[in-house]
Design a protein around this motif. Sequence first.
Motif: not given
Length: 143
Positions: A23-46
Amino acid sequence: MTNTILCAIDMNRPKTERKVLEWAARLAKLEDAQLDVITVVPDYGSAVVGAFFSDDHTAKAKEHARELLHDFVAEVVGPEVNAKVRHIVGVGTAYHEILSLAEKDGADMIVLGAHRPDLSDYLLGPNAARVVRHSNCCVFVVR
């Protein structure tokens, strides 16, 4: 000015997240937008549990997540589109990292998935609900 679409992916759920990225890629193509993809890992250090992990655990987890993210995005959208995607791995809580990056980079839209609701969070999952509630830009939620 280039529009930016930020797509949040949980690399622990690749089957369901495939639809979110499509869906994100489809919307980015439709809007001629930059696609940024994020994933998050937990911070166990704190946390108290951080003592059970080696000092470089977060760095290793982040690098592993980056590799998985690159491979996953290439598989879903193809290598040509993947070459233009900005891949981001955050460390901390998913909703906080997503909102912070969207604000910092001026994202025009956030695309993320929501798991099947249960009684405790009937409409959206906890991360999706927080992003929707606190985002300064449009949020597209994929079921």
